[in-house]
Design an enzyme around this catalytic site. Structure first.
Site, PDB file in Angstrom:
ATOM      1  CD  GLU A 154      -2.995  -1.183   2.279  1.00 19.97           C
ATOM      2  OE1 GLU A 154      -4.224  -1.078   1.889  1.00 19.97           O
ATOM      3  OE2 GLU A 154      -2.560  -0.976   3.222  1.00 19.97           O
TER       4      GLU A 154
HETATM    5  C1  ACM Z   1      -2.155  -5.267   4.126  1.00 22.04           C
HETATM    6  O1  ACM Z   1      -3.128  -5.930   4.523  1.00 22.04           O
HETATM    7  N1  ACM Z   1      -1.980  -4.040   3.795  1.00 22.04           N
HETATM    8  C2  ACM Z   1      -0.971  -6.137   4.070  1.00 22.04           C
END
Ligand code: ACM
Length: 679
Positions: A320
């Site tokens: 992310e």
């Molecule tokens: C995640 O759940 N951002 C690895």
């Protein structure tokens, strides 16, 4: 084990595997062992029960034997002196003889197999390593049974080994800090169900949780004072190793990095200052991958952490990274051009390759979330699949070792059977046998935005025991009803390890009522669940300071009372109203719910924290009244008013909507009883 619709499948499995006893009876075993051969007879346990260990185990096994005897005593009330286990003590005819060939190394792919023979002459547990022996001790405890004469172990021969070598639980100690005792009791729970990896998520936007001597502003400015000292880290690693569990730290980079940058803003991709994040989500602060200072810093950091954490693997996160700071920084854009990095993913792979060199220098292998999969990365890294199982398949197809977490996100409040049936490597996976062997296993992920030390166990357990079975047992072990039956017993036994998933329920309800009678509130909360996936934050914005003591927090995933009711209704409807005993059970249950609002509203009136469930409580009773009417009309359709279905549907649809970020989990069953709407 009851087998109805699965009769033919069961027969075929028995034919295919030729092991007549394979699933003959799973009793209370979870995970189900690879081979179980039940025999007639019982081996009695009384206060003369003794254990001896022979061979060459690691000394951790002696402590494990002591703990096992202590738990045996705790369950049976027997006075068993060997709770203080002394390996030097000579025992002439031990009731349990444990034989181990060699000490285990706490590392990936260590031998964890064991055989356990419970016979009247002696109980024998044999294993290559102490890891196998410890698994066998857990199996033996699961075998403990009772009858009118006392406690006993059923006679049985078990031959067991894990299907996957990497069976993990991620605990996020960042979104909410998890004190030592939380980690320890969950390590005990993990060992009880044969999990062998603690993935410890230690850095996030909301907190940096490890004492760092090289760069002390990390924990000093990035943690609100909530971090593990290095002595505590060592204590947890030793505690885990005593239970055969590897500890893999995760330091999330280059995104999810706010807390690092509070103390070291010069490493960010945009000017600071930075503050510890108090919201939940994906945020902009990201390391600058184009300046050498970043790599000098990370070299010093990982040098220290590589020495602190003994496992061969370190997790670097990688998830992310929204790229916003990179996009906005002209110097970074120029760097990308001059290095022919076509996009942010390529830039992140450049960063990951630099990181990989550092980890390699300190003798470590890299694990990361599936975003680290990129053509520029060598195949000696491990890909953890979370956004979809496709990334696991792609990773294996491209020659990477991989672990599955997609489908094991226990923070999302999905039911146990959903996780249970999520097999990392089903028969029809589009991979070659060599690629299949790259699938190392999986990890349940306990992300901690919505849990506190008081509630975290109730999100981990008991569902993680079912995931543990998926990762240990044969792929053919997939009977959901049988899983739920065993899960109840496993859950209850996990409490003896200090886990709070059951006992904190009453405590939280008591707090909500201001120490009044909790029975009406419990009747309601027994049949609600927190909203699933990421909806809690959508329905009402949550923050790092949101109290996690509300009704939604007391409510538990996969609400068992509601699940059992739905099953009863399914069975009743399938039997075309003919099962009168079942009908009576359903009626009594519905009556209790129909009356509940009258009992609960006076408590709500004097408990302001409960004001938000007024409507929810009314809904439960209204839905139940429709259920009672439906029972009558199913038997006697002629007395059913012509507009009843339509009116009921309106109420049911209304009751199906979330209230106080929870869902009422009996609505679909009542719709089915009423024969209205979709269910
Ligand atoms: C995640 O759940 N951002 C690895």
């Amino acid at each position: 084990m009851k087998r109805k619709s699965h009769g033919l499948a069961f027969f075929l499995i028995v034919m295919i595997f030729g092991v007549q006893t394979m699933f003959a009876q799973t009793r209370n075993l979870m995970p189900v062992p690879q081979q179980v051969e039940w025999q007639k007879g019982k081996v009695r346990v009384d206060s003369s029960f003794t254990v001896q260990v022979k061979g060459h185990p690691h000394p951790r096994l002696y402590k494990a034997v002591g703990r096992m005897i202590h738990r045996l005593a705790g369950r049976s009330g027997l006075f068993l002196p060997q709770s203080f286990f002394d390996p030097q003590e000579t025992i002439c005819h031990p009731n349990l003889l444990v034989t181990v060939k060699r000490p285990a190394a706490i590392q990936l792919n260590e031998d964890e197999s064991y055989t356990l023979t419970v016979a009247n002459s002696q109980i024998q547990l044999q294993a290559e390593t102490d890891l196998g022996a410890m698994h066998g001790l857990e199996t033996l405890l699961q075998l403990l049974s009772a009858d009118t004469e006392g406690y006993y172990f059923p006679q049985v021969k078990i031959n067991d080994a894990p299907r996957f070598p990497w069976r993990g639980l991620l605990i996020d100690a960042c979104r909410h800090f998890m004190p030592m005792e939380v980690i320890k009791r969950n390590l005990d729970g993990m060992a009880a169900v044969k999990l062998n990896v603690l993935h410890w998520h230690l850095s996030e936007d909301q907190g940096f949780r490890v004492e760092c001597k090289t760069y002390p502003r990390l924990h000093q400015l990035g943690s609100d004072g909530n971090y593990y000292t290095q002595e505590q880290i060592k204590e947890i690693i030793a505690y885990a190793a005593d239970r055969g569990i590897r500890v893999i730290p995760e330091f999330d980079l280059p995104g999810h990095a706010t807390s690092w940058l509070v103390g070291y803003p010069e490493l960010a991709s945009a000017p600071g200052p930075y503050k510890i994040e108090r919201n939940w989500g994906v945020f902009n602060p990201t390391f600058n991958p184009t300046i050498e200072a970043t790599y000098t810093f990370l070299d010093g950091f990982f040098k220290e952490m590589a020495a602190l954490f003994p496992d061969a693997y370190i997790h670097i996160g990688g998830d992310e990274n929204n790229g916003k700071q990179w996009n906005a920084n002209p110097q970074i854009q120029l760097f990308m051009k001059t290095h022919h990095l076509e996009d942010n993913h390529a830039l992140q792979s450049y960063f990951n390759n630099r990181l990989l060199k550092i980890l390699t220098k300190y003798g470590k292998k890299m694990v990361g979330w599936d975003e680290i999969l990129h053509k520029d990365m060598p195949t000696n890294i491990v890909i953890q699949s979370w956004r979809g199982r496709d990334s696991m398949i792609k990773a294996a197809q491209q020659g990477y070792q991989t672990i599955l977490s997609n489908g094991y996100y226990i923070d999302l409040i999905q039911p146990t059977d959903y996780h249970y049936l999520n097999d990392p490597a089903p028969q029809d996976l589009p991979v070659t046998p060599d690629q299949r062997s790259l699938i190392l296993g999986g990890e349940a992920t306990m992300w901690a935005e919505m849990v506190s030390p008081e509630t975290v166990d109730s999100r981990i357990w008991p569902r993680t025991a079912a995931i543990a079975e998926r990762l240990w047992s044969a792929g053919e072990v997939r009977d959901v009803d049988d899983m739920y039956r065993r899960l109840e017993t496993v859950s209850f036994h996990l409490e003896e390890l200090g886990l709070t998933h059951e006992k904190n329920y009453d405590m939280l309800l008591r707090r909500l009522t201001g120490n009044r009678n909790i029975s009406a509130l419990k009747t309601l909360v027994d049949v609600i669940e927190p909203v699933r996936i990421y909806n809690r934050n959508r329905l009402r914005k949550q923050f790092a300071y949101t109290p996690l003591t509300r009704v939604v927090d007391a409510a538990r995933p996969d609400a068992a009372v509601a699940r059992k009711f739905r099953k009863q209704v399914d069975n009743y409807v399938a039997a075309k109203n003919s099962n009168l005993e079942l009908e009576e059970q359903i009626r009594l249950q519905l009556q209790l719910w129909a009356d509940n609002d009258g009992n609960l509203q006076p408590i709500i009136d004097v408990s302001p924290v409960l004001f938000e469930i007024r409507q929810l409580s009314q809904n439960l009773s209204a839905v139940a009244r429709i259920g009672l009417e439906a029972l009558t009309y199913r038997k006697n359709p002629k007395v059913r008013p012509s507009n009843w279905a339509q009116k009921s549907l309106v109420i049911l649809e209304q009751a199906a909507k979330p209230q106080a970020q929870t869902n009422l989990m009996i609505v679909s069953a009542v719709k089915k009883l009423a024969g209205v709407g979709e269910n």
